[in-house]
Design a protein around this motif. Structure first.
Motif, mmCIF file in Angstrom:
data_model
loop_
_atom_site.group_PDB
_atom_site.id
_atom_site.type_symbol
_atom_site.label_atom_id
_atom_site.label_comp_id
_atom_site.label_asym_id
_atom_site.label_seq_id
_atom_site.Cartn_x
_atom_site.Cartn_y
_atom_site.Cartn_z
ATOM 1 N N VAL A 1 0.846 -1.024 -0.002
ATOM 2 C CA VAL A 1 -0.130 0.008 0.061
ATOM 3 C C VAL A 1 0.884 1.056 -0.048
ATOM 4 C CG1 VAL A 1 -2.055 -1.094 1.019
ATOM 5 C CG2 VAL A 1 -0.182 -0.141 2.437
ATOM 6 N N VAL A 2 0.405 2.284 -0.385
ATOM 7 C CA VAL A 2 0.983 3.512 -0.239
ATOM 8 C C VAL A 2 1.358 4.061 1.417
ATOM 9 C CG1 VAL A 2 1.150 6.079 -0.818
ATOM 10 C CG2 VAL A 2 0.097 4.295 -2.473
ATOM 11 N N LYS A 3 2.338 4.438 1.438
ATOM 12 C CA LYS A 3 2.691 4.926 2.823
ATOM 13 C C LYS A 3 2.006 5.932 3.336
ATOM 14 C CE LYS A 3 7.697 3.872 3.706
ATOM 15 N NZ LYS A 3 8.991 4.758 3.886
ATOM 16 N N ASP A 4 1.273 5.701 4.573
ATOM 17 C CA ASP A 4 0.225 6.800 5.220
ATOM 18 C C ASP A 4 0.445 6.762 6.589
ATOM 19 O OD1 ASP A 4 -1.755 8.213 6.149
ATOM 20 O OD2 ASP A 4 -3.011 7.816 4.354
ATOM 21 N N TYR A 5 1.186 7.552 7.151
ATOM 22 C CA TYR A 5 1.622 7.604 8.473
ATOM 23 C C TYR A 5 0.281 7.929 9.350
ATOM 24 C CZ TYR A 5 6.610 7.594 7.386
ATOM 25 O OH TYR A 5 7.666 7.446 6.825
ATOM 26 N N GLN A 6 -0.665 8.882 8.958
ATOM 27 C CA GLN A 6 -1.772 9.026 9.627
ATOM 28 C C GLN A 6 -2.788 7.655 9.881
ATOM 29 O OE1 GLN A 6 -3.756 12.368 7.845
ATOM 30 N NE2 GLN A 6 -2.329 13.817 8.782
ATOM 31 N N LYS A 7 -2.724 7.276 8.798
ATOM 32 C CA LYS A 7 -3.568 5.653 8.958
ATOM 33 C C LYS A 7 -2.955 4.813 9.916
ATOM 34 C CE LYS A 7 -6.001 5.590 4.412
ATOM 35 N NZ LYS A 7 -6.263 4.933 3.371
ATOM 36 N N ALA A 8 -1.673 4.818 9.722
ATOM 37 C CA ALA A 8 -0.931 3.910 10.627
ATOM 38 C C ALA A 8 -1.263 4.305 12.207
ATOM 39 C CB ALA A 8 0.664 3.837 10.404
ATOM 40 N N PHE A 9 -0.934 5.384 12.562
ATOM 41 C CA PHE A 9 -1.169 5.795 13.881
ATOM 42 C C PHE A 9 -2.473 5.753 14.206
ATOM 43 C CE2 PHE A 9 -2.641 9.372 16.553
ATOM 44 C CZ PHE A 9 -1.611 9.055 17.828
ATOM 45 N N TYR A 10 -3.545 5.808 13.408
ATOM 46 C CA TYR A 10 -4.859 5.601 13.796
ATOM 47 C C TYR A 10 -5.122 3.938 14.374
ATOM 48 C CZ TYR A 10 -9.720 4.161 13.357
ATOM 49 O OH TYR A 10 -10.999 3.675 13.764
ATOM 50 N N LEU A 11 -4.505 3.124 13.335
ATOM 51 C CA LEU A 11 -4.408 1.742 13.519
ATOM 52 C C LEU A 11 -3.705 1.130 14.719
ATOM 53 C CD1 LEU A 11 -4.349 0.756 9.771
ATOM 54 C CD2 LEU A 11 -6.431 0.135 11.309
ATOM 55 N N PHE A 12 -2.282 1.673 14.942
ATOM 56 C CA PHE A 12 -1.780 1.393 16.396
ATOM 57 C C PHE A 12 -2.381 2.032 17.425
ATOM 58 C CE2 PHE A 12 2.194 1.632 13.427
ATOM 59 C CZ PHE A 12 2.213 0.401 13.024
ATOM 60 N N PHE A 13 -3.220 3.293 17.422
ATOM 61 C CA PHE A 13 -3.925 3.654 18.483
ATOM 62 C C PHE A 13 -4.814 2.803 18.936
ATOM 63 C CE2 PHE A 13 -7.057 6.101 20.539
ATOM 64 C CZ PHE A 13 -6.428 6.593 21.549
ATOM 65 N N TRP B 1 -2.737 -4.786 23.083
ATOM 66 C CA TRP B 1 -1.814 -5.382 22.412
ATOM 67 C C TRP B 1 -0.245 -4.801 22.561
ATOM 68 C CZ3 TRP B 1 -1.123 -10.157 21.103
ATOM 69 C CH2 TRP B 1 -0.147 -10.503 20.255
ATOM 70 N N ALA B 2 0.655 -5.437 22.831
ATOM 71 C CA ALA B 2 1.938 -5.008 23.134
ATOM 72 C C ALA B 2 2.740 -4.281 22.031
ATOM 73 C CB ALA B 2 2.829 -6.008 24.084
ATOM 74 N N ASP B 3 2.416 -4.974 20.800
ATOM 75 C CA ASP B 3 3.087 -4.485 19.516
ATOM 76 C C ASP B 3 2.488 -3.368 19.220
ATOM 77 O OD1 ASP B 3 5.217 -6.242 19.073
ATOM 78 O OD2 ASP B 3 4.040 -7.607 17.829
ATOM 79 N N GLY B 4 1.086 -3.239 19.381
ATOM 80 C CA GLY B 4 0.663 -2.021 19.167
ATOM 81 C C GLY B 4 0.837 -0.865 20.199
ATOM 82 N N GLN B 5 1.250 -1.108 21.481
ATOM 83 C CA GLN B 5 1.624 -0.002 22.239
ATOM 84 C C GLN B 5 3.166 0.219 21.716
ATOM 85 O OE1 GLN B 5 1.086 -2.235 25.914
ATOM 86 N NE2 GLN B 5 -0.932 -1.622 26.087
ATOM 87 N N LEU B 6 3.924 -0.696 21.495
ATOM 88 C CA LEU B 6 5.294 -0.440 21.030
ATOM 89 C C LEU B 6 5.092 0.584 19.992
ATOM 90 C CD1 LEU B 6 8.527 -0.670 20.892
ATOM 91 C CD2 LEU B 6 7.988 -2.622 19.595
ATOM 92 N N GLN B 7 4.632 0.367 18.901
ATOM 93 C CA GLN B 7 4.500 0.951 17.612
ATOM 94 C C GLN B 7 3.913 2.415 17.939
ATOM 95 O OE1 GLN B 7 5.923 0.145 15.104
ATOM 96 N NE2 GLN B 7 6.450 -1.853 15.523
ATOM 97 N N ALA C 1 5.106 8.646 24.471
ATOM 98 C CA ALA C 1 6.328 7.581 23.919
ATOM 99 C C ALA C 1 6.622 7.046 25.234
ATOM 100 C CB ALA C 1 7.222 8.265 23.371
ATOM 101 N N VAL C 2 6.906 7.661 26.473
ATOM 102 C CA VAL C 2 7.389 6.890 27.501
ATOM 103 C C VAL C 2 6.137 6.045 28.155
ATOM 104 C CG1 VAL C 2 8.004 7.326 30.048
ATOM 105 C CG2 VAL C 2 9.269 8.484 27.983
ATOM 106 N N LYS C 3 5.090 6.815 27.947
ATOM 107 C CA LYS C 3 3.988 6.068 28.553
ATOM 108 C C LYS C 3 3.529 4.742 27.833
ATOM 109 C CE LYS C 3 -0.996 6.197 28.478
ATOM 110 N NZ LYS C 3 -2.294 7.212 28.331
ATOM 111 N N TYR C 4 3.748 4.572 26.440
ATOM 112 C CA TYR C 4 3.431 3.580 25.978
ATOM 113 C C TYR C 4 4.393 2.564 25.871
ATOM 114 C CZ TYR C 4 -1.287 5.437 24.400
ATOM 115 O OH TYR C 4 -2.444 5.952 24.396
ATOM 116 N N PHE C 5 5.829 2.972 26.112
ATOM 117 C CA PHE C 5 6.926 2.123 26.032
ATOM 118 C C PHE C 5 6.625 1.306 27.594
ATOM 119 C CE2 PHE C 5 9.698 4.808 23.204
ATOM 120 C CZ PHE C 5 9.379 4.289 22.190
ATOM 121 N N ASN C 6 6.354 2.020 28.386
ATOM 122 C CA ASN C 6 6.010 1.299 29.668
ATOM 123 C C ASN C 6 5.075 0.252 29.871
ATOM 124 O OD1 ASN C 6 7.740 2.382 32.001
ATOM 125 N ND2 ASN C 6 6.968 4.284 31.680
#
Length: 771
Positions: free
Chosen positions: A483-495, A502-508, A526-531
């Protein structure tokens, strides 16, 4: 006319020419024709020379390609060829060619600075023409000339209409040809040797034998004798990795019987050549006293040189020693430096499908059994398989994840994982679809990588609101996979994935906040979700959190916290699989092999390895450990494990001081370790021991009330302590009655007091019996 005023010969010649010419216009026209003709001849010489070099290079390249991998006898027999020493040849240049090169070069340099005149042209026109003609006759004939020779007649016919200044254009064209030729030659020089270099790399002596040996050893039913012979052959061919592997195998007993003496010889030979693996091997042997008298000073020296050589194990050993002050003064910053290096290597190599390492504590297994420490019996796995075949979706998902990650005594198998995830796609939670997407997105030896297929499964999973599917689809948009890179969509999905835990989602999501991708940069978030991700044990989240603590970026800097986090990451490297190899040796009755492997991991700072070494020594040790040293070595490893926070180790160190195992009896030291385990770890055994010491007044003040208090605390801390505590309290009550009776019958200071005590005993006898 740019005649040099300081050249008397040129001025004289100019005067003679003027005096012998009657018509000035005719004189100028003749001079122009003569000038252009000479310059045309000079350009022909340059072009001919360049053509000669091109043809020579083409010819040599053809020969090299035809003769590569075979004998180069024909090339070497050519008297006109010179071996350059790097697999290429060049043609000898004759004295005449050298003079001609010098002549052309000097004329070309002059042309770049001055316009031609009659005084600057060669005086011997016939010699010049003859030289040009001879050069053309000696050129190799080829129909595929890159730079064809220009037609002289055309050039001469154009000279009548071309002004004199065109000689500068000819000079620039010659320079252009020379630069293009240099480009082509450079490309050839870069291409041919690189191919030879790759061929040399592919044919490193001993490499193929070494790889074949590792392939055989990776198979459970592989022939170890064949592998050993292949390794020996690789060593004889000078392959350094085979030498390193064979030395370690002799020390651990991986191939054939263990041979410490032979391992020492190999390590010393490697160390003498400055090899960091050999240096670390000698450091371990000196530290543990295998083959040498134990010397922590020598071990520290070898570890230091190994770490300076960039060897990962050397860096881990030094990091652990500086962090805990073993043989050196404690230095958190130095320890942090070493652990940063190792943790970075681990973070760069880790993936979401890396092997899961199950750490087994032998003391817990002895008390609770294998089932309670997380290992799965074959019967349990078969039972889940039966349920999965019957359509039980939780069983299908559980087996899929088990085979996807491996661990708990089960080997990773992506084909079986794919099978059970495929069964689980009928569920409404989307977990099966999400993991099928991950398998296709990552690819493996068993599953072909396909972005299109991965997208299909991830989208199906997202439709079912799966946290794993959200994360997988977000990763596709983040990296532009299919797919075409889309950081905003990626951010929404990770959120969405992170909100479901899900730990992977929190890391990303933490990385998106940290880098400012698809959202404004926010280090606190960033620190919050890394924790959050690190609480699930995600190694990359722990790494990023450790690096933030190390730099103080977005958080208060803490060297100690950073070092602990990065040490955790370092201990998640691929080499941690040796813990399971040591456990397998222990279960197969190879106690000495297990002890040496656990000891090696203990020197790297693994607390669980230190505890297991101490446990093996405590239960009887090994044949290569003298009986008189058994408890001393055990106490050393219990102490190191205790310093890293092991509760069991703290209690054991207290026991060793209480009973005098490997040290003198020291009740105060025992009580100190029990108190730490009690207050910091809430350990029931430590509380029980403290109660007993207060009851008897051993190392602590004799105090029945404090003794009863610690007994009660032990009962509350663990249900297993209920019966022992009740028996201890009954004993305590009986002792109180006996002491009271003894004091009573021994007499008292007044008879009145005696009467009162007797009356109390008479009236309350039932309470004492109940107590």
């Amino acid at each position: 006319d740019q005649t040099d005023e300081n050249d008397p010969q040129a001025q004289t010649k100019e005067k003679d020419d003027d005096s012998n010419t009657g018509d000035p216009n005719q004189q100028t026209s003749g001079k122009q024709n003569l000038d252009y003709k000479k310059w045309q001849e000079q350009s022909d010489i340059v072009i001919d020379k360049l053509l000669k070099e091109v043809e020579s290079i083409v010819e040599l390249t053809k020969r090299d390609l035809e003769l590569k991998g075979s004998d180069n006898t024909q090339l070497e027999s050519d008297d006109n060829l010179v071996d350059n020493g790097d697999g290429t040849y060049s043609r000898k240049t004759s004295l005449h060619d050298s003079q001609e090169d010098s002549k052309i070069a000097s004329q070309s340099d002059y042309n770049n600075n001055k316009s031609p005149s009659s005084s600057n042209l060669p005086t011997n026109n016939k010699a010049s023409t003859s030289s040009s003609s001879n050069n053309k006759n000696n050129l190799p004939q080829s129909s595929n000339q890159k730079y064809p020779q220009p037609d002289k007649k055309t050039s001469n016919s154009d000279s009548s209409t071309t002004p004199l200044d065109n000689s500068a254009d000819i000079s620039s064209q010659v320079s252009k040809i020379e630069s293009e030729l240099d480009q082509d030659i450079q490309e050839d020089d870069d291409t041919i040797p690189s191919d030879d270099h790759e061929q040399i790399q592919d044919e490193v002596p001993g490499k193929s034998e070494y790889e074949q040996a590792l392939t055989i050893l990776s198979d459970i039913n592989g022939n170890q004798e064949s592998a050993y012979n292949l390794l020996k052959a690789a060593v004889n061919l000078g392959y350094i990795n085979a030498r390193r592997y064979l030395a370690s195998a002799k020390m651990f007993g991986n191939i054939g019987p263990r041979n410490i003496t032979a391992a020492i010889e190999d390590f010393e030979d490697l160390a003498a050549k400055g090899d960091p693996v050999g240096q670390h091997g000698l450091g371990y042997l000196h530290a543990t006293g295998l083959g040498f008298n134990s010397s922590q000073a020598k071990a520290l020296i070898y570890y230091t040189f190994s770490a300076l050589g960039g060897y990962t194990f050397g860096e881990m050993s030094l990091g652990y020693r500086y962090f805990n002050g073993i043989g050196v003064s404690k230095n958190c910053e130095t320890a942090l430096t070493y652990y940063q290096r190792v943790a970075t290597k681990v973070a760069e190599s880790v993936s979401s499908i890396s092997d899961t390492i199950h750490k087994i504590r032998l003391s817990e297994e002895a008390e609770q059994g294998a089932a309670k420490i997380g290992l799965l019996d074959d019967d349990i796995v078969q039972y889940y398989q039966f349920l999965a075949e019957k359509g039980d979706i939780p069983a299908q998902t559980a087996l899929g994840q088990l085979y996807y990650n491996g661990g708990r005594g089960v080997k990773k198998d992506h084909l079986k994982a794919y099978k059970y995830f495929k069964m689980a796609t009928k569920a409404n939670d989307g977990v099966g679809d999400a993991f099928l997407g991950k398998l296709h997105s990552e690819g493996s030896k068993s599953i072909k990588q396909s972005n299109r297929t991965a997208l299909e499964y991830f989208r199906k999973s997202v439709e079912k609101k799966s946290s794993i599917g959200y994360c997988g689809l977000g990763d596709m948009y983040l990296h532009g996979k299919g797919v075409v890179k889309d950081y905003q969509k990626a951010f929404y999905l990770f959120f969405q994935s992170a909100q479901q835990g899900w730990a992977d989602g929190q890391l990303q999501l933490g990385l998106m906040y940290y880098k400012g991708l698809g959202t404004p940069k926010d280090l606190k978030q960033a620190v919050k979700y890394f924790n959050l991700a690190s609480q699930s044990g995600h190694v990359l989240a722990i790494y990023h959190l450790g690096m933030l603590h190390a730099t103080g970026n977005g958080i208060i800097r803490s060297c100690h916290t950073a070092t602990e986090l990065l040490k955790t990451v370092a201990e998640r490297g691929s080499w941690s699989r040796w813990l399971m190899e040591a456990y397998s040796s222990y279960k197969n009755g190879k106690i000495s092999d297990a002890l040496i492997k656990y000891g090696f991991m203990a020197e790297l700072g693994y607390e669980i390895a230190q505890s297991n070494v101490a446990f093996i020594l405590d239960k009887g040790g090994s044949s290569h450990i003298h009986e008189s040293e058994k408890y001393q070595r055990a106490l050393l490893h219990w102490s190191r494990a205790a310093s890293q926070g092991s509760t069991v180790a703290l209690v054991k160190v207290g026991d060793y001081h209480y009973y005098g195992y490997g040290t003198k009896i020291d009740y105060e030291a025992a009580a100190l370790n029990y108190r730490v385990a009690s207050e910091q770890q809430n350990n029931a055994q430590a509380m029980f021991n403290l109660a007993y010491m207060h009851e008897r007044g051993l190392g602590l003040n004799k105090d029945m009330h404090l003794a009863k208090r610690y007994y009660d605390m032990a009962s509350e801390a663990s249900t297993d302590a209920y019966i022992p505590v009740k028996l201890a309290l009954a004993k305590l009550s009986i002792l109180q009655v006996v002491n009271w009776l003894r004091h009573y019958f021994e007499g008292s200071s007044s008879s009145k007091q005696s009467d009162v005590k007797a009356e109390d005993l008479k009236n309350n006898w039932d309470l004492y019996v109940m107590a």
